[in-house]
Write an enzyme that holds these catalytic residues in place. Structure first.
Site, PDB file in Angstrom:
ATOM      1  N   GLU A   1      38.072  56.744  46.475  1.00 49.20           N
ATOM      2  CA  GLU A   1      37.760  57.562  47.558  1.00 49.20           C
ATOM      3  C   GLU A   1      38.922  58.210  48.365  1.00 49.20           C
ATOM      4  O   GLU A   1      38.954  59.277  48.712  1.00 49.20           O
ATOM      5  CB  GLU A   1      36.686  56.920  48.602  1.00 49.20           C
TER       6      GLU A   1
ATOM      7  N   ARG B   1      29.075  38.076  43.153  1.00 46.15           N
ATOM      8  CA  ARG B   1      29.553  36.935  42.602  1.00 46.15           C
ATOM      9  C   ARG B   1      28.952  35.700  42.837  1.00 46.15           C
ATOM     10  O   ARG B   1      28.450  34.772  41.805  1.00 46.15           O
ATOM     11  CB  ARG B   1      30.876  37.083  42.870  1.00 46.15           C
TER      12      ARG B   1
ATOM     13  N   GLY C   1      29.056  47.865  40.496  1.00 45.25           N
ATOM     14  CA  GLY C   1      28.941  48.619  39.362  1.00 45.25           C
ATOM     15  C   GLY C   1      30.121  48.603  38.334  1.00 45.25           C
ATOM     16  O   GLY C   1      30.063  48.621  37.162  1.00 45.25           O
ATOM     17  N   GLU C   2      31.518  48.419  38.660  1.00 44.38           N
ATOM     18  CA  GLU C   2      32.578  48.282  37.977  1.00 44.38           C
ATOM     19  C   GLU C   2      32.770  46.785  37.638  1.00 44.38           C
ATOM     20  O   GLU C   2      33.384  46.612  36.558  1.00 44.38           O
ATOM     21  CB  GLU C   2      33.932  48.870  38.779  1.00 44.38           C
ATOM     22  N   ASN C   3      32.138  45.861  38.236  1.00 39.04           N
ATOM     23  CA  ASN C   3      32.647  44.415  37.865  1.00 39.04           C
ATOM     24  C   ASN C   3      31.646  43.482  37.485  1.00 39.04           C
ATOM     25  O   ASN C   3      31.905  42.448  37.087  1.00 39.04           O
ATOM     26  CB  ASN C   3      32.992  43.849  39.377  1.00 39.04           C
TER      27      ASN C   3
ATOM     28  N   LEU D   1      27.528  51.198  43.449  1.00 40.43           N
ATOM     29  CA  LEU D   1      26.946  49.983  43.825  1.00 40.43           C
ATOM     30  C   LEU D   1      27.901  49.002  44.142  1.00 40.43           C
ATOM     31  O   LEU D   1      28.723  48.640  43.309  1.00 40.43           O
ATOM     32  CB  LEU D   1      26.301  49.195  42.387  1.00 40.43           C
TER      33      LEU D   1
ATOM     34  N   GLY E   1      32.350  48.233  43.553  1.00 34.57           N
ATOM     35  CA  GLY E   1      32.445  46.796  43.313  1.00 34.57           C
ATOM     36  C   GLY E   1      31.366  46.368  42.329  1.00 34.57           C
ATOM     37  O   GLY E   1      31.897  45.413  41.333  1.00 34.57           O
TER      38      GLY E   1
ATOM     39  N   ASN F   1      41.229  55.304  57.031  1.00 35.47           N
ATOM     40  CA  ASN F   1      39.673  55.150  57.085  1.00 35.47           C
ATOM     41  C   ASN F   1      39.234  53.864  58.064  1.00 35.47           C
ATOM     42  O   ASN F   1      39.518  52.768  57.891  1.00 35.47           O
ATOM     43  CB  ASN F   1      39.199  54.397  55.660  1.00 35.47           C
TER      44      ASN F   1
ATOM     45  N   ASP G   1      27.218  38.424  48.604  1.00 36.72           N
ATOM     46  CA  ASP G   1      28.192  38.825  47.492  1.00 36.72           C
ATOM     47  C   ASP G   1      27.356  38.405  46.002  1.00 36.72           C
ATOM     48  O   ASP G   1      27.109  37.565  45.872  1.00 36.72           O
ATOM     49  CB  ASP G   1      29.325  37.742  47.658  1.00 36.72           C
TER      50      ASP G   1
ATOM     51  N   ARG H   1      21.506  45.177  53.451  1.00 35.32           N
ATOM     52  CA  ARG H   1      20.273  46.053  53.750  1.00 35.32           C
ATOM     53  C   ARG H   1      19.293  46.033  52.916  1.00 35.32           C
ATOM     54  O   ARG H   1      19.412  45.963  51.694  1.00 35.32           O
ATOM     55  CB  ARG H   1      21.123  47.479  53.964  1.00 35.32           C
TER      56      ARG H   1
ATOM     57  N   ASN I   1      28.718  46.927  48.302  1.00 38.51           N
ATOM     58  CA  ASN I   1      28.049  46.041  49.282  1.00 38.51           C
ATOM     59  C   ASN I   1      26.980  46.941  50.099  1.00 38.51           C
ATOM     60  O   ASN I   1      25.886  46.744  49.979  1.00 38.51           O
ATOM     61  CB  ASN I   1      28.987  45.716  50.355  1.00 38.51           C
TER      62      ASN I   1
ATOM     63  N   ARG J   1      38.690  59.637  56.586  1.00 36.78           N
ATOM     64  CA  ARG J   1      37.260  59.600  56.194  1.00 36.78           C
ATOM     65  C   ARG J   1      36.417  59.663  57.385  1.00 36.78           C
ATOM     66  O   ARG J   1      36.463  59.055  58.426  1.00 36.78           O
ATOM     67  CB  ARG J   1      37.037  58.127  55.500  1.00 36.78           C
TER      68      ARG J   1
HETATM   69  P1  AMP Z   1      32.472  47.274  47.473  1.00 39.99           P
HETATM   70  O1  AMP Z   1      31.538  47.334  48.628  1.00 39.99           O
HETATM   71  O2  AMP Z   1      32.456  48.184  46.597  1.00 39.99           O
HETATM   72  O3  AMP Z   1      33.904  46.558  47.766  1.00 39.99           O
HETATM   73  O4  AMP Z   1      31.685  46.125  46.418  1.00 39.99           O
HETATM   74  C1  AMP Z   1      31.594  44.647  46.954  1.00 39.99           C
HETATM   75  C2  AMP Z   1      30.619  43.990  46.041  1.00 39.99           C
HETATM   76  O5  AMP Z   1      31.271  44.044  44.650  1.00 39.99           O
HETATM   77  C3  AMP Z   1      30.530  42.493  46.264  1.00 39.99           C
HETATM   78  O6  AMP Z   1      28.934  42.209  46.462  1.00 39.99           O
HETATM   79  C4  AMP Z   1      31.066  41.732  45.415  1.00 39.99           C
HETATM   80  O7  AMP Z   1      30.621  40.743  45.004  1.00 39.99           O
HETATM   81  C5  AMP Z   1      30.841  42.843  44.191  1.00 39.99           C
HETATM   82  N1  AMP Z   1      31.899  42.373  42.921  1.00 39.99           N
HETATM   83  C6  AMP Z   1      33.092  42.225  42.939  1.00 39.99           C
HETATM   84  N2  AMP Z   1      33.408  41.719  41.675  1.00 39.99           N
HETATM   85  C7  AMP Z   1      32.215  41.133  40.984  1.00 39.99           C
HETATM   86  C8  AMP Z   1      31.856  40.631  39.933  1.00 39.99           C
HETATM   87  N3  AMP Z   1      32.842  40.145  38.924  1.00 39.99           N
HETATM   88  N4  AMP Z   1      30.440  40.294  39.533  1.00 39.99           N
HETATM   89  C9  AMP Z   1      29.519  40.589  40.351  1.00 39.99           C
HETATM   90  N5  AMP Z   1      30.039  41.420  41.708  1.00 39.99           N
HETATM   91  C10 AMP Z   1      31.148  41.633  41.990  1.00 39.99           C
END
Ligand code: AMP
Length: 413
Positions: free
Chosen positions: A400, A287, A347-349, A210, A345, A7, A285, A242, A212, A92
């Site tokens: 992916e 978090r 959606g899963e966390n 969901l 990121g 990628n 971010d 964005r 970045n 990719r």
């Molecule tokens: P990705 O682009 O799929 O890697 O997702 C990145 C995003 O996932 C960032 O905004 C991270 O802050 C968010 N993320 C990761 N862990 C958590 C969490 N525990 N709570 C909230 N957002 C998270």
């Protein structure tokens, strides 16, 4: 058979080497700061060898791939004995334009076509091509496969992909909704369909990728019917930096407010300084923003003793509201919904984001079981559907790279 998945971004290159008999990851890593100074993190996964995590000169993508191959085959950090154990490479590619509705074996025509689409994805396609060119040079004779982010969305009907602007832009310049995150939407929706009994025909899924970057897809009968990203990944829900969809007149307004800055600078504001970062004035971010808004990122619950940064709270409210709004519109366009999927990121966390979105759908009978939602980063499929919910609510980790490896294997075979 081993498949290397690449990628390539403009200054980074992520990779994973899969053993396709078991689908196990043999090694993975990332080259960073290519063309600047260079850094490599390489992690053997299959044999307990140590991680390599050091600055290393990476003047070009070709050098980066050379270094990756050197590490994959090295005595100290390697997982294979030589280059001949890489049987195929999957790449990719962000935008396959109108031409590619599925993954393809790379030949000169394919390279030319990816190049021709570069004007639609100027930040991504040239970088993806650099990865392909470098692999072709270093591994002549090893089949290369291109897997497109846009391919899954080729089933979107014209009334959903043609923009209501003068038709000549579509006819003469291919300006239309393409959509992105296609490999992710395809992977998680297939898992949801399997989970619900495997009946593809008649299935209605809304997949929320969901991270970045964020996009939703309405997937009917296993096919993409609509998606929130457009001709570029700027459209749709608000993202880390964005804006997502806004009144197009804001381009002109922002330019004049900033002292008549040019279009490029204005677009930079919408791409890099807007979204959650723009509103919160704090961070992109989730978090950071959830914590500053006074929420516990493990449970999504309000921490009573913590001060609330109101702009962070507003940024999160805007995000959850917009995602819920798109889900609602897709329920209308599909005539119902069987499952809503959260992935990537956030959606899963993020229990906070999942709760904030589903809460806004309670009025139409969609709910989740709050205690089941209290987790982050489990890395596995979790059903968080509420007791009387009219649709399933599922958290499904995306992968992916595995999709790219599987497509590559299928095509090479
Ligand atoms: P990705 O682009 O799929 O890697 O997702 C990145 C995003 O996932 C960032 O905004 C991270 O802050 C968010 N993320 C990761 N862990 C958590 C969490 N525990 N709570 C909230 N957002 C998270």
């Amino acid at each position: 058979m081993n498949v290397l998945v690449i990628n390539a971004g403009s200054s980074s290159l992520k990779y994973q080497l899969f053993n396709m008999e078991t689908e196990a990851i043999l090694a993975k890593g990332m080259c960073d700061r290519i063309g600047i100074d260079g850094h490599l993190k390489h992690k053997p996964e299959s044999n307990g060898k140590p991680v390599f995590n050091e600055s290393i000169p990476l003047p070009s993508h070709a050098e980066a791939i050379t270094v990756v191959i050197e590490k994959l085959t090295s005595k100290d950090y390697g997982v294979i004995s030589d280059l001949s154990e890489i049987n195929a490479v999957g790449h990719r590619v962000v935008n396959g334009g109108r031409k590619f509705s599925e993954s393809v074996l790379v030949n000169q025509d394919v390279v030319d076509a990816i190049e021709a689409c570069a004007r639609l994805a100027p930040l991504h396609n040239p970088a993806n091509l650099m990865g392909i060119n470098a692999c072709q040079k270093l591994m002549p004779g090893v089949p290369q496969v291109a897997v497109f982010d846009t391919a899954f969305h080729h089933t979107i009907p014209d009334f959903a992909y043609v923009y209501p602007i003068p038709y000549k832009y579509f006819k003469e310049h291919d300006i239309r909704r393409y959509g992105f995150h296609g490999t992710s939407h395809r992977y998680v929706s297939a898992q949801a369909i399997d989970y619900m009994g495997g009946k593809v025909e008649g299935s209605k899924i809304i997949s929320c990728h969901l991270g970045n970057g964020a996009s939703l897809a309405a997937i009917k009968d296993g096919k993409s019917l609509d998606t929130t990203m457009g001709v570029t990944p700027l459209e749709g829900v608000p993202m880390g930096t964005r804006s997502g969809s806004i009144d197009p007149a804001l381009v002109d307004i922002i330019s004049s407010l900033e002292g008549n800055i040019d279009l490029k600078e204005t677009m930079d504001i919408l791409n890099k300084k807007s979204g959650v970062l723009g509103v919160s004035c704090f961070s992109s971010d989730f978090r950071d923003v959830e914590t500053a808004a006074g929420y516990d990122i493990e449970t999504g619950h309000k921490m009573e003793d913590k001060p609330v940064n109101e702009l962070c709270k507003l940024a999160l409210d805007i995000f959850c509201y917009q995602v819920a709004k798109f889900i609602g519109s897709y329920i209308v366009t599909m005539g119902g919904v069987d499952a809503i999927i959260f992935t990537a990121g956030v959606g899963e966390n993020s229990p906070y984001a999942r709760f904030g979105i589903i809460e806004r759908l309670n009025g139409i009978g969609i709910s989740m079981e709050e205690p089941k939602n209290r987790f982050r980063g489990l890395g596995k499929f979790v059903d968080i559907t509420g007791k009387d919910s009219m649709a399933k609510v599922l958290v499904i980790p995306t992968d992916e790279e595995l999709v790219i490896a599987r497509d590559t294997l299928k095509i090479v075979k």
